[in-house]
Design an enzyme around this catalytic site. Structure first.
Site, PDB file in Angstrom:
ATOM      1  N   HIS A   1      13.857  13.591 -10.725  1.00 28.25           N
ATOM      2  CA  HIS A   1      12.526  13.970 -10.363  1.00 28.25           C
ATOM      3  C   HIS A   1      12.325  15.119  -9.607  1.00 28.25           C
ATOM      4  CE1 HIS A   1       8.481  12.786  -8.760  1.00 28.25           C
ATOM      5  NE2 HIS A   1       8.916  13.523  -7.719  1.00 28.25           N
ATOM      6  N   GLU A   2      13.373  15.184  -8.570  1.00 27.01           N
ATOM      7  CA  GLU A   2      13.257  16.369  -7.632  1.00 27.01           C
ATOM      8  C   GLU A   2      13.714  17.564  -8.345  1.00 27.01           C
ATOM      9  OE1 GLU A   2      11.698  16.390  -4.866  1.00 27.01           O
ATOM     10  OE2 GLU A   2      11.490  14.159  -4.866  1.00 27.01           O
TER      11      GLU A   2
ATOM     12  N   HIS B   1      10.849  19.410  -9.876  1.00 27.13           N
ATOM     13  CA  HIS B   1       9.999  20.197  -9.387  1.00 27.13           C
ATOM     14  C   HIS B   1      10.450  21.641  -9.322  1.00 27.13           C
ATOM     15  CE1 HIS B   1       7.156  17.217  -7.686  1.00 27.13           C
ATOM     16  NE2 HIS B   1       7.972  16.594  -7.299  1.00 27.13           N
TER      17      HIS B   1
ATOM     18  N   TYR C   1      -0.162  22.558  -6.242  1.00 28.37           N
ATOM     19  CA  TYR C   1       0.084  21.144  -5.778  1.00 28.37           C
ATOM     20  C   TYR C   1      -1.152  20.526  -4.940  1.00 28.37           C
ATOM     21  CZ  TYR C   1       3.323  17.189  -4.402  1.00 28.37           C
ATOM     22  OH  TYR C   1       3.913  16.092  -4.039  1.00 28.37           O
TER      23      TYR C   1
ATOM     24  N   GLU D   1       3.525  15.936 -10.085  1.00 29.52           N
ATOM     25  CA  GLU D   1       4.164  14.780  -9.654  1.00 29.52           C
ATOM     26  C   GLU D   1       4.291  14.049 -11.048  1.00 29.52           C
ATOM     27  OE1 GLU D   1       5.697  13.286  -7.142  1.00 29.52           O
ATOM     28  OE2 GLU D   1       5.266  15.041  -5.978  1.00 29.52           O
TER      29      GLU D   1
ATOM     30  N   ASP E   1      -6.743  13.481   1.211  1.00 28.76           N
ATOM     31  CA  ASP E   1      -5.419  12.950   1.730  1.00 28.76           C
ATOM     32  C   ASP E   1      -4.318  13.279   0.295  1.00 28.76           C
ATOM     33  OD1 ASP E   1      -6.411  12.046   4.137  1.00 28.76           O
ATOM     34  OD2 ASP E   1      -6.659   9.893   3.259  1.00 28.76           O
TER      35      ASP E   1
ATOM     36  N   HIS F   1      -0.063  11.824  -5.514  1.00 35.02           N
ATOM     37  CA  HIS F   1       0.984  10.748  -5.809  1.00 35.02           C
ATOM     38  C   HIS F   1       0.241   9.452  -6.403  1.00 35.02           C
ATOM     39  CE1 HIS F   1       3.522  12.817  -3.259  1.00 35.02           C
ATOM     40  NE2 HIS F   1       4.599  12.270  -3.673  1.00 35.02           N
TER      41      HIS F   1
END
Length: 332
Positions: A157-158, A161, A172, A181, A253, A259
């Site tokens: 996942h990371e 990015h 983003y 994401e 938010d 997410h």
């Protein structure tokens, strides 16, 4: 841009737990992350990429925040016996192999960039992130969260990015941020299934499985098959992810719900992967990768990305179109 695995809204719930240790660790993680964003990364929290001539290196921050830390493992070295170090090494090597062997991509920049990974970051740090230069993994607080190198999909996942940053550069925020994401989840889950030698239909589709420890009622951080069902804990609350446009969360938010709303394209990928058949990495994953690298704009929304995947799907175009329709998104 810094991309963290655990969203602030979940850390806020951990901070409100009855357990003083977990609450304190979450508070420190939130404060660290907010300070990082506010300063865009002080020198003590960032690293300057140095070409080592090796595809990857693992460093140990030794529970500090200076990056990259002490070099502890690189290709050709034997396992160290430290779980976090060896998990990071094996996971990063496997992710690079997947990108090379399945998508013909040479590291995250497609130019053979070295991948730096740092483990044992800070004290009881409840997160993992890509900071624009390297991958960083905390050990968790030991009660709510375990170490972030344990689920290999977190590593995939990371690293993804970084791939998205070098390709579509998806902003983003809002739908483009939720796509950002989701794409990281797509290739994180593809890596997990590839290592387990599972087909899309055999897999559990859980992201971050094992990141929660025994005291938390949850199987993972997210479910791509059934967004909103990954955890339901008396103190952490219920997984807030949504899986259909009719439930889209319009909020300021979390960078516009990146997410929460990422569950929508996540479920679309699950539906496409199971319809296309075979492995997620080599089936629908190739379609998603082609769409990501097709020249889409930074502000691409769900419908725009859906169109790009249908255009890239060839004989599977109808399957992919139906997958997006299944989450309330229409490809033009």
């Amino acid at each position: 841009m810094r991309h963290a695995f655990v969203p602030d809204y979940l850390l806020e719930r951990v901070r409100a737990m009855d357990d003083a240790h977990c609450a304190r660790c979450a508070d420190l993680t939130l404060e660290h992350d907010r300070r990082f964003r506010a300063t865009r990364g002080a020198q003590s929290l960032t690293a300057t990429a140095v070409a080592s001539g090796k595809p990857w290196e693992i460093h140990d921050a030794e529970h500090g925040t200076t990056l990259p830390g002490r070099l502890v493992r690189s290709p050709g070295d034997a396992a160290t016996g430290d779980d976090a170090t060896d998990e990071a090494a094996d996971g990063i090597a496997a992710a690079l192999a997947m990108y090379a062997e399945v998508y013909d991509r040479d590291s995250f920049d497609d130019k053979g960039a070295d991948v730096l990974g740092t483990v044992h970051y800070d004290q009881n740090y409840d997160n993992a992130f890509w900071n624009g230069t390297q991958l960083v993994f905390g050990d968790g607080d030991g009660k709510a969260f375990g170490r972030f190198t344990r689920p290999v999909d977190v590593l995939g996942h990371e690293l993804t990015h970084a791939v998205t940053e070098r390709t579509a550069g998806l902003t983003y925020e809002g739908q483009s941020g939720a796509l950002n994401e989701s794409i990281s989840d797509v290739f994180g889950i593809s890596l997990k299934q590839r290592l387990l030698k599972q087909s899309a239909k055999q897999a559990d589709w859980l992201i971050g499985e094992g990141i929660f420890l025994a005291g938390v009622k949850g199987t993972a951080l997210r479910s791509m098959k059934a967004p909103g069902t990954a955890y339901d804990d008396p103190q952490l609350g219920k997984d807030p992810q949504v899986g259909d446009m009719k439930d889209y969360v319009d909020t300021s938010d979390d960078n516009g719900g990146v997410h929460t709303n990422s569950g929508i394209p996540n479920r679309a990928f699950y539906l496409a992967a199971t319809a296309v058949g075979g492995s997620a990495a080599e089936g629908a994953g190739r379609i998603w990768y082609a769409a990501l690298t097709s020249g889409i704009g930074a502000d691409t929304d769900f419908a725009g990305f859906a169109t790009a995947t249908v255009d890239a799907a060839g004989e599977h175009a109808d399957d992919v179109r139906k997958a997006w329709q299944g989450v309330g998104v229409t490809a033009s």
